[in-house]
Design a protein around this motif. Sequence first.
Motif, PDB file in Angstrom:
ATOM      1  N   ALA A  93      -2.289 -10.032   0.801  1.00  0.00           N
ATOM      2  CA  ALA A  93      -1.996  -8.525   0.205  1.00  0.00           C
ATOM      3  C   ALA A  93      -3.387  -7.644   0.250  1.00  0.00           C
ATOM      4  O   ALA A  93      -4.382  -8.273   0.694  1.00  0.00           O
ATOM      5  N   ARG A  94      -3.059  -6.398   0.189  1.00  0.00           N
ATOM      6  CA  ARG A  94      -4.171  -5.719  -0.144  1.00  0.00           C
ATOM      7  C   ARG A  94      -3.933  -4.492  -0.900  1.00  0.00           C
ATOM      8  O   ARG A  94      -2.818  -4.043  -1.290  1.00  0.00           O
ATOM      9  N   SER A  95      -5.052  -3.885  -1.527  1.00  0.00           N
ATOM     10  CA  SER A  95      -5.062  -2.762  -2.468  1.00  0.00           C
ATOM     11  C   SER A  95      -5.638  -1.525  -1.662  1.00  0.00           C
ATOM     12  O   SER A  95      -6.875  -1.669  -1.199  1.00  0.00           O
ATOM     13  N   TYR A 101      -1.910  -2.219  -4.821  1.00  0.00           N
ATOM     14  CA  TYR A 101      -1.089  -3.497  -5.206  1.00  0.00           C
ATOM     15  C   TYR A 101      -0.781  -3.379  -6.560  1.00  0.00           C
ATOM     16  O   TYR A 101      -1.563  -3.264  -7.509  1.00  0.00           O
ATOM     17  N   GLN A 103       0.827  -5.742  -8.418  1.00  0.00           N
ATOM     18  CA  GLN A 103       1.038  -7.034  -9.078  1.00  0.00           C
ATOM     19  C   GLN A 103      -0.350  -7.506  -9.790  1.00  0.00           C
ATOM     20  O   GLN A 103      -1.343  -6.743  -9.303  1.00  0.00           O
ATOM     21  N   ILE A 111      -8.218 -10.714  -3.619  1.00  0.00           N
ATOM     22  CA  ILE A 111      -7.447  -9.662  -2.906  1.00  0.00           C
ATOM     23  C   ILE A 111      -8.248  -8.741  -2.262  1.00  0.00           C
ATOM     24  O   ILE A 111      -9.551  -8.410  -2.495  1.00  0.00           O
ATOM     25  N   PRO A 120      -6.267  -3.839  -8.857  1.00  0.00           N
ATOM     26  CA  PRO A 120      -5.480  -4.288  -9.548  1.00  0.00           C
ATOM     27  C   PRO A 120      -5.790  -4.974 -10.879  1.00  0.00           C
ATOM     28  O   PRO A 120      -6.819  -5.565 -11.051  1.00  0.00           O
TER      29      PRO A 120
END
Length: 199
Positions: A93-95, A101, A103, A111, A120
């Motif tokens: 995943a990524r932000s 992101y 969660q 991440i 996050p």
Amino acid sequence: MSKTPKLANDCFALPAGTNWTPVDEALENLRASVVEVADTETIDLLSAGGRILAADVVAKRSNPPYRNSAMDGYGFAAASLGEGAQELPLLDARSAAGEPYLQAVPAGHAIRVLTGAKIPEGVDTVIMQEDVAVDGDKIRFEAGLKPGSNVRPMGEDVQAGQTVLPRGRVLQPQDIGLLATVGVDRVPVRARLKVGVLS
């Protein structure tokens, strides 16, 4: 024979006992005697360039509005690091800026985060991508990164409720950008004057 005049030696000389008013004092006297004659109007921010603020402007939101990453890299909780060379499993995943992101990142995991991305939950430190080796679903890096590195706190530049521009300021392009950043879309300004010149 006429009397020879006394040498003045100064074309700007004033009669005895008379003095020039210093410029700063003259300006202060003018400012003290000037009264505002223009009405106030509230206009859209994009039309406000070159106009004069009629009141202080206060930030409606903080800038940044949330904790964010100062650069491209990988985020994790500093408390999850051990001694020596580090290795952390990498979430799939990524932000990113505009695509956070949402969660929590589990303890002991990392991440991918991009510049300006919301940090996050579970992350308090970002390591620059240049300092990381990515090996499939893991990242490796050397020890020594300071906790909190490369994370900009919410409101680092401006806090919500803070006065960002004072009454009387002539709005410049950079001011328009600042006001938009802190959530201001309309501003109180002085109405334009109509000036007549009689020669």
